[in-house]
Scaffold this motif. Structure first.
Motif, PDB file in Angstrom:
ATOM      1  N   ALA A 209       0.837  -1.205   0.000  1.00 19.64           N
ATOM      2  CA  ALA A 209       0.000   0.000   0.000  1.00 19.64           C
ATOM      3  C   ALA A 209       0.870   1.254   0.000  1.00 19.64           C
ATOM      4  O   ALA A 209       0.528   2.267  -0.627  1.00 19.64           O
ATOM      5  CB  ALA A 209      -0.923  -0.003   1.220  1.00 19.64           C
ATOM      6  N   ILE A 236      -6.886   2.011  -4.576  1.00 21.26           N
ATOM      7  CA  ILE A 236      -7.484   1.635  -3.288  1.00 21.26           C
ATOM      8  C   ILE A 236      -8.265   0.321  -3.422  1.00 21.26           C
ATOM      9  O   ILE A 236      -8.336  -0.466  -2.469  1.00 21.26           O
ATOM     10  CB  ILE A 236      -8.359   2.763  -2.704  1.00 21.26           C
ATOM     11  N   ALA A 237      -8.812   0.068  -4.620  1.00 23.88           N
ATOM     12  CA  ALA A 237      -9.466  -1.225  -4.845  1.00 23.88           C
ATOM     13  C   ALA A 237      -8.433  -2.353  -4.780  1.00 23.88           C
ATOM     14  O   ALA A 237      -8.693  -3.420  -4.197  1.00 23.88           O
ATOM     15  CB  ALA A 237     -10.173  -1.225  -6.197  1.00 23.88           C
ATOM     16  N   SER A 239      -5.692  -2.256  -3.057  1.00 23.78           N
ATOM     17  CA  SER A 239      -5.310  -2.370  -1.655  1.00 23.78           C
ATOM     18  C   SER A 239      -6.361  -3.121  -0.847  1.00 23.78           C
ATOM     19  O   SER A 239      -6.037  -3.936   0.028  1.00 23.78           O
ATOM     20  CB  SER A 239      -5.088  -0.974  -1.042  1.00 23.78           C
ATOM     21  N   ALA A 240      -7.632  -2.844  -1.126  1.00 19.16           N
ATOM     22  CA  ALA A 240      -8.699  -3.514  -0.379  1.00 19.16           C
ATOM     23  C   ALA A 240      -8.712  -5.010  -0.640  1.00 19.16           C
ATOM     24  O   ALA A 240      -9.042  -5.808   0.252  1.00 19.16           O
ATOM     25  CB  ALA A 240     -10.048  -2.898  -0.745  1.00 19.16           C
ATOM     26  N   GLY A 241      -8.356  -5.414  -1.854  1.00 15.05           N
ATOM     27  CA  GLY A 241      -8.321  -6.828  -2.187  1.00 15.05           C
ATOM     28  C   GLY A 241      -7.016  -7.514  -1.826  1.00 15.05           C
ATOM     29  O   GLY A 241      -6.928  -8.746  -1.857  1.00 15.05           O
ATOM     30  N   ASP A 242      -6.015  -6.742  -1.476  1.00 12.14           N
ATOM     31  CA  ASP A 242      -4.700  -7.268  -1.114  1.00 12.14           C
ATOM     32  C   ASP A 242      -4.764  -7.878   0.292  1.00 12.14           C
ATOM     33  O   ASP A 242      -5.516  -7.401   1.148  1.00 12.14           O
ATOM     34  CB  ASP A 242      -3.700  -6.097  -1.130  1.00 12.14           C
ATOM     35  N   GLY A 245      -4.631  -5.239   2.984  1.00 15.93           N
ATOM     36  CA  GLY A 245      -5.874  -4.534   3.268  1.00 15.93           C
ATOM     37  C   GLY A 245      -6.839  -5.385   4.066  1.00 15.93           C
ATOM     38  O   GLY A 245      -7.516  -4.896   4.988  1.00 15.93           O
ATOM     39  N   ARG A 246      -6.919  -6.652   3.726  1.00 17.79           N
ATOM     40  CA  ARG A 246      -7.804  -7.549   4.463  1.00 17.79           C
ATOM     41  C   ARG A 246      -7.365  -7.668   5.923  1.00 17.79           C
ATOM     42  O   ARG A 246      -8.188  -7.633   6.848  1.00 17.79           O
ATOM     43  CB  ARG A 246      -7.827  -8.926   3.794  1.00 17.79           C
ATOM     44  N   VAL A 249      -8.132  -4.320   7.869  1.00 17.53           N
ATOM     45  CA  VAL A 249      -9.547  -4.169   8.218  1.00 17.53           C
ATOM     46  C   VAL A 249      -9.924  -5.131   9.342  1.00 17.53           C
ATOM     47  O   VAL A 249     -10.629  -4.755  10.291  1.00 17.53           O
ATOM     48  CB  VAL A 249     -10.428  -4.367   6.969  1.00 17.53           C
TER      49      VAL A 249
END
Length: 264
Positions: A209, A236-237, A239-242, A245-246, A249
């Motif tokens: 990220a 950012i998409a 990163s969210a799927g990386d 990111g998981r 969160v």
């Protein structure tokens, strides 16, 4: 005994998940010659796969004084020699710019000539308070190389960068910090320890990220807001799927510190 001219110009060491690269020609102020360029490029290529941050340091009182002017004076065809050296050094700068992990530098004493481009290609620069930063090209009748004109113009703006280069001026560490050429100021005796601690801290973070953030910041000055928004949405998409990111969160929801090192 190996002479100063024969021994390695660059030292490397794995410090946990930090890949430490140290310029080691202190008797010349870590002046750049073909061997230095080749060894630094090789050191960057040799980064272990599990190294999550690169740390760049310089041994001795001066971080890097730029090109080895004594070597320039000793060759029969300085145009060819310096041109080839600039080409080789620019490969080093590119390797830093596109390094797959964040790059931290700790600098002290003097940063001059192509050394400015070197720190300009790093992501975070920790600077000793007594450091002086000088383009120095005009003093020997040369124009800039090594990305120094890019780094100075990006940080200072064209008018200040030109004034500095055309008058053979210098920046104090405080001025370099104020203009944004370096990120942190520390006491002289603390620069290496501070840079090491920062590199270790960065290595514990979401490095993929961070690399995406680096790309966005570098593009921002030359792109429209619309273009930047498109890339922000795309990255950012990613990163969210990386896994980073998981993990981030999950850690937030579970009220714990994230383990980004394990997020692979």
């Amino acid at each position: 005994m190996t002479s100063a001219g024969e021994r390695p110009r660059v030292l490397t060491a794995a410090d946990g998940d930090v890949w430490r690269i140290t310029l080691d020609r202190p008797e010349t102020g870590n002046a750049i010659d073909p061997a230095m360029a080749a060894e630094l490029a090789a050191a960057l290529r040799a980064r272990p796969d599990d190294a999550r941050t690169v740390l760049l340091l310089g041994n001795g009182e001066r971080f890097c004084v730029g090109g080895d002017v004594r070597a320039f004076a000793a060759v029969d065809d300085p145009g060819s020699y310096v041109g080839q050296l600039a080409h080789d050094w620019h490969q080093v700068v590119r390797a830093l710019l596109y390094c797959p992990v964040p790059v931290v530098a700790g600098v002290q004493g003097a940063v001059a000539g192509a050394g400015i481009g070197l720190i300009g290609a790093c992501d975070i620069v920790v600077c000793a308070r007594s450091t002086r930063i000088r383009p120095a090209y005009g003093a020997i009748g040369y124009s800039p190389d090594g990305g120094s004109s890019w780094a100075l113009t990006r940080a200072l703006g064209a008018p200040r960068a030109l004034e500095l280069m055309l008058t053979n001026g210098a920046l104090t560490a405080a001025e370099a910090h104020m203009f944004g050429l370096v990120a942190r100021l520390v006491e002289d005796e603390e620069v290496h320890a501070s840079a090491i601690a920062l590199a270790q801290s960065v290595a514990a973070g979401p490095v993929r990220a961070m690399v995406r953030a680096r790309a966005l910041v570098r593009q921002a000055a030359v792109r429209t807001l619309e273009q930047q928004l498109d890339d922000e949405a795309r990255l950012i998409a990613e990163s969210a799927g990386d896994p980073e990111g998981r993990e981030g969160v999950r850690a937030f929801v579970e009220k714990r510190q994230p383990d980004f090192r394990g997020a692979v």
